[in-house]
Design an enzyme around this catalytic site. Structure first.
Site, PDB file in Angstrom:
ATOM      1  N   ASP A  36       0.799  -0.799  15.740  1.00 64.31           N
ATOM      2  CA  ASP A  36       1.736  -1.604  15.341  1.00 64.31           C
ATOM      3  C   ASP A  36       2.384  -2.677  16.393  1.00 64.31           C
ATOM      4  OD1 ASP A  36       1.449  -1.476  12.793  1.00 64.31           O
ATOM      5  OD2 ASP A  36       3.131   0.420  12.432  1.00 64.31           O
ATOM      6  N   ARG A  45      -9.017   0.856   4.852  1.00 67.72           N
ATOM      7  CA  ARG A  45      -7.454   1.484   4.879  1.00 67.72           C
ATOM      8  C   ARG A  45      -8.106   2.512   3.818  1.00 67.72           C
ATOM      9  NH1 ARG A  45      -2.203  -1.081   6.460  1.00 67.72           N
ATOM     10  NH2 ARG A  45      -1.522   0.569   6.929  1.00 67.72           N
ATOM     11  N   ARG A  82       0.715  -1.403   0.176  1.00 64.44           N
ATOM     12  CA  ARG A  82       0.017  -0.140  -0.278  1.00 64.44           C
ATOM     13  C   ARG A  82       0.587   1.360  -0.468  1.00 64.44           C
ATOM     14  NH1 ARG A  82      -4.934   1.474   1.325  1.00 64.44           N
ATOM     15  NH2 ARG A  82      -3.352   3.628   2.331  1.00 64.44           N
ATOM     16  N   ILE A  94      -7.237   2.515  15.297  1.00 62.12           N
ATOM     17  CA  ILE A  94      -7.077   3.048  14.295  1.00 62.12           C
ATOM     18  C   ILE A  94      -7.097   2.501  13.204  1.00 62.12           C
ATOM     19  CG2 ILE A  94      -4.680   3.369  13.206  1.00 62.12           C
ATOM     20  CD1 ILE A  94      -4.925   5.015  16.050  1.00 62.12           C
ATOM     21  N   ASP A 109      -8.558   8.438   0.690  1.00 62.94           N
ATOM     22  CA  ASP A 109     -10.035   9.286   0.354  1.00 62.94           C
ATOM     23  C   ASP A 109      -8.736  10.561   0.772  1.00 62.94           C
ATOM     24  OD1 ASP A 109     -10.348   8.008   2.495  1.00 62.94           O
ATOM     25  OD2 ASP A 109     -11.781   9.248   3.669  1.00 62.94           O
ATOM     26  N   LEU A 110      -8.198  10.478   2.024  1.00 60.21           N
ATOM     27  CA  LEU A 110      -7.990  11.936   2.980  1.00 60.21           C
ATOM     28  C   LEU A 110      -5.957  12.409   2.184  1.00 60.21           C
ATOM     29  CD1 LEU A 110      -8.076  11.118   6.933  1.00 60.21           C
ATOM     30  CD2 LEU A 110      -9.963  11.994   5.548  1.00 60.21           C
TER      31      LEU A 110
HETATM   32  C1  UD1 Z   1       1.139   3.782   9.057  1.00 59.25           C
HETATM   33  C2  UD1 Z   1       1.967   3.055   8.806  1.00 59.25           C
HETATM   34  C3  UD1 Z   1       1.536   1.430   9.713  1.00 59.25           C
HETATM   35  C4  UD1 Z   1       0.275   1.901  10.804  1.00 59.25           C
HETATM   36  C5  UD1 Z   1      -0.394   3.185  10.620  1.00 59.25           C
HETATM   37  C6  UD1 Z   1      -0.465   3.567  11.910  1.00 59.25           C
HETATM   38  C7  UD1 Z   1       3.641   2.780   6.658  1.00 59.25           C
HETATM   39  C8  UD1 Z   1       4.204   2.601   5.542  1.00 59.25           C
HETATM   40  N1  UD1 Z   1       2.389   2.048   7.913  1.00 59.25           N
HETATM   41  O1  UD1 Z   1      -0.132   3.306   7.583  1.00 59.25           O
HETATM   42  O2  UD1 Z   1       2.149   0.456  10.005  1.00 59.25           O
HETATM   43  O3  UD1 Z   1       0.307   0.560  10.744  1.00 59.25           O
HETATM   44  O4  UD1 Z   1       0.475   4.325  10.104  1.00 59.25           O
HETATM   45  O5  UD1 Z   1      -0.077   3.774  12.234  1.00 59.25           O
HETATM   46  O6  UD1 Z   1       4.165   4.304   7.049  1.00 59.25           O
HETATM   47  N2  UD1 Z   1      -7.228   6.596   6.694  1.00 59.25           N
HETATM   48  C9  UD1 Z   1      -8.611   7.330   5.704  1.00 59.25           C
HETATM   49  N3  UD1 Z   1      -8.404   7.369   4.737  1.00 59.25           N
HETATM   50  C10 UD1 Z   1      -6.782   8.028   4.150  1.00 59.25           C
HETATM   51  C11 UD1 Z   1      -6.105   7.392   5.545  1.00 59.25           C
HETATM   52  C12 UD1 Z   1      -6.295   6.538   6.408  1.00 59.25           C
HETATM   53  O7  UD1 Z   1      -9.499   6.524   6.159  1.00 59.25           O
HETATM   54  O8  UD1 Z   1      -6.681   8.539   3.411  1.00 59.25           O
HETATM   55  C13 UD1 Z   1      -7.565   5.895   8.185  1.00 59.25           C
HETATM   56  C14 UD1 Z   1      -6.886   4.105   7.689  1.00 59.25           C
HETATM   57  O9  UD1 Z   1      -7.813   3.480   7.552  1.00 59.25           O
HETATM   58  C15 UD1 Z   1      -6.433   3.370   9.332  1.00 59.25           C
HETATM   59  C16 UD1 Z   1      -5.935   5.180   9.726  1.00 59.25           C
HETATM   60  O10 UD1 Z   1      -6.845   6.359   8.586  1.00 59.25           O
HETATM   61  O11 UD1 Z   1      -7.975   3.533  10.419  1.00 59.25           O
HETATM   62  C17 UD1 Z   1      -4.860   5.656   9.905  1.00 59.25           C
HETATM   63  O12 UD1 Z   1      -4.567   5.698   8.266  1.00 59.25           O
HETATM   64  P1  UD1 Z   1      -2.343   6.041   8.343  1.00 59.25           P
HETATM   65  O13 UD1 Z   1      -1.888   6.660   9.515  1.00 59.25           O
HETATM   66  O14 UD1 Z   1      -3.345   6.623   6.932  1.00 59.25           O
HETATM   67  O15 UD1 Z   1      -1.925   4.083   8.578  1.00 59.25           O
HETATM   68  P2  UD1 Z   1      -0.636   4.420   6.639  1.00 59.25           P
HETATM   69  O16 UD1 Z   1      -0.115   5.507   6.496  1.00 59.25           O
HETATM   70  O17 UD1 Z   1      -1.834   3.591   5.735  1.00 59.25           O
END
Ligand code: UD1
Length: 429
Positions: A315, A130, A101, A337, A133-134
């Site tokens: 994590d 995951r 991802r 999360i 959209d944001l």
């Molecule tokens: C990163 C880490 C992952 C860790 C996570 C939370 C990397 C490569 N991965 O993942 O190991 O578990 O942070 O600390 O650094 N969300 C939305 N829309 C978006 C983006 C996120 O709804 O556009 C939601 C996700 O589904 C989730 C939450 O926000 O429920 C946090 O996600 P995010 O912090 O973006 O995780 P990653 O960056 O994918």
């Protein structure tokens, strides 16, 4: 596919060198797309996800040179020289994004530098939907025109991105990283409010600053980024992996051992260290890292809720659950999360744990002992929680489908067996 066989019991004693952080390395690698000069990254961990990102960058026309393998008996962190001299390919294909991802982190830099990017939508993954959209909404606020077609995101900003005030409705690590990279080359000032404060985000900010970006507020929830016309090359060392350190910290507490985590950073694992101390373990900062030793008496149950940094990291949730599974009394772990991050629970129950999941919370009633079993790895952190369970369990545990582990833990069997674990990899056909 490979599996891992463990005979549980021995307390882990000795020293483990902590590698560079995978989650810091991935956005740092993507940052090379922001400049035509060479970005040299050192202390990169030897992991499948790093190879996948390097492969993607090469597909995008980046010249990737690798060295550093020869030093320190072959195990020093890798050094990559990355040069995105040409405005090359601007499409990140499904085949690579599907595998990881974090590939979506090329979107911000490609768009900012070339005014165009096409990146496959990552789709769902084992630990939840995951969405991204944001990331997309925030890039649109910087003036990008975004379309979703045929499973791809097409982002256009032919006249460049323009600084804007972006308030993230929830904390997103990847979203903050993508936007920080895009805003570094946008015209004018961007404010990212409710930004992620994770150490990996701050590490990216420090590297971008070394490349000539104007960023204030690294490590806080408000980032002020004043765009510049172009960025330059830099030499940057990846921060140490707080999740790898945390995982081995739990291993020491769980097996009643005593481990020196060389290069581990106490300031990055404070929430976990407090939890381990509350559970009865000893955690101390040393000159070269962190030392963790098991409880004098029995481990005690503790209640924990996962939160964005500096809270308890999602994590580390699966690993802590193993510790709670053999602690005295009941514990509650609440996952705030990700919506589907308890996939290790049925496997731990097969090893004799007493865990009930109610919505986002797991109630864990400590048992005397876990027993070895055949188990199946699901996602990365769930997989390592099964390794930890195997280290503490009576008898033999075989963990199948371990490719997830290779995505995030460098030389896991070797590091653990050097500290007394009886662990081996069985090569799959
Ligand atoms: C990163 C880490 C992952 C860790 C996570 C939370 C990397 C490569 N991965 O993942 O190991 O578990 O942070 O600390 O650094 N969300 C939305 N829309 C978006 C983006 C996120 O709804 O556009 C939601 C996700 O589904 C989730 C939450 O926000 O429920 C946090 O996600 P995010 O912090 O973006 O995780 P990653 O960056 O994918």
């Amino acid at each position: 596919m490979d599996s891992i066989r463990i005979r549980g019991g021995p307390p882990l004693m000795g020293a483990i060198e902590i590698s560079g952080a995978k989650n810091a390395a991935l956005p740092l690698l993507a940052a090379c797309l922001l400049t035509g000069e060479t970005l040299t990254l050192s202390n990169l961990p030897h992991l499948a996800d790093i190879a996948t990102m390097a492969h993607l960058l090469a597909e995008l026309g980046v010249d990737v040179s690798m060295n550093g393998d020869a030093c320190n008996g072959g195990y020093a962190g890798r050094v990559f020289g990355l040069t995105a001299a040409r405005a090359g390919e601007t499409t990140a294909p499904y085949e690579l994004v599907r595998r990881m991802r974090a590939s979506v982190l090329v979107l911000g830099p490609l768009l900012a530098r070339n005014g165009y990017a096409r990146v496959s939508l990552p789709g769902g993954c084992a630990i939840g939907t995951r969405p991204i959209d944001l990331h997309l909404k925030a890039l649109a606020q910087l003036g990008a025109d975004i379309e979703l077609e045929e499973g791809y995101i097409t982002a256009r900003a032919p006249n460049g991105l323009k600084g804007a005030h972006v308030l993230f409705p929830m904390v997103t690590v990847g979203g903050t990283e993508n936007l920080m990279m895009a805003a570094a080359l946008a015209e004018g000032e961007t404010v990212l409010a409710n930004a992620a404060r994770e150490p990996e985000v701050a590490d990216l900010a420090r590297c971008l600053i070394a490349m000539g970006a104007h960023i204030e507020g690294a490590g806080t929830d408000t980032l002020h980024i004043t765009g510049v016309k172009c960025l330059r090359g830099a030499d940057y060392t990846v921060v140490s992996d707080r999740i790898e350190a945390g995982t081995y910290a739990v291993a020491a507490a769980l097996t009643g051992g005593d481990l020196q985590l060389i290069g581990g950073r106490m300031d990055l694992i404070e929430a976990l260290a407090d939890t381990l101390v509350n559970a009865g373990a000893e955690v101390t900062e040393t000159a070269d890292g962190v030392r963790v030793s098991g409880a004098q008496g029995p481990l005690r149950g503790v209640d924990v809720m996962t939160e964005p940094f500096p809270g308890f990291p999602t994590d580390m949730q699966a690993q802590l659950m193993v510790l709670m599974a053999v602690a005295k009394g009941a514990s509650m772990i609440t996952e705030t999360i990700f919506e589907n991050r308890f996939m290790h629970v049925p496997e731990l129950c097969r090893m004799g744990a007493n865990i009930n999941v109610h919505g986002a919370s797991a109630i864990i009633r400590g048992v005397e002992e876990l027993s070895g079993a055949q188990v199946m790895a699901t996602d990365l952190r769930a997989s390592v929680s099964l390794v930890l369970a195997g280290l503490a369990a009576k008898g033999e545990t075989v963990i199948n489908r371990v490719y997830h582990l290779d995505r995030g833990y460098e030389r896991l069997e070797e590091k653990l067996s050097a500290c007394g674990a009886v662990i081996e990899r069985i090569k799959g056909k």
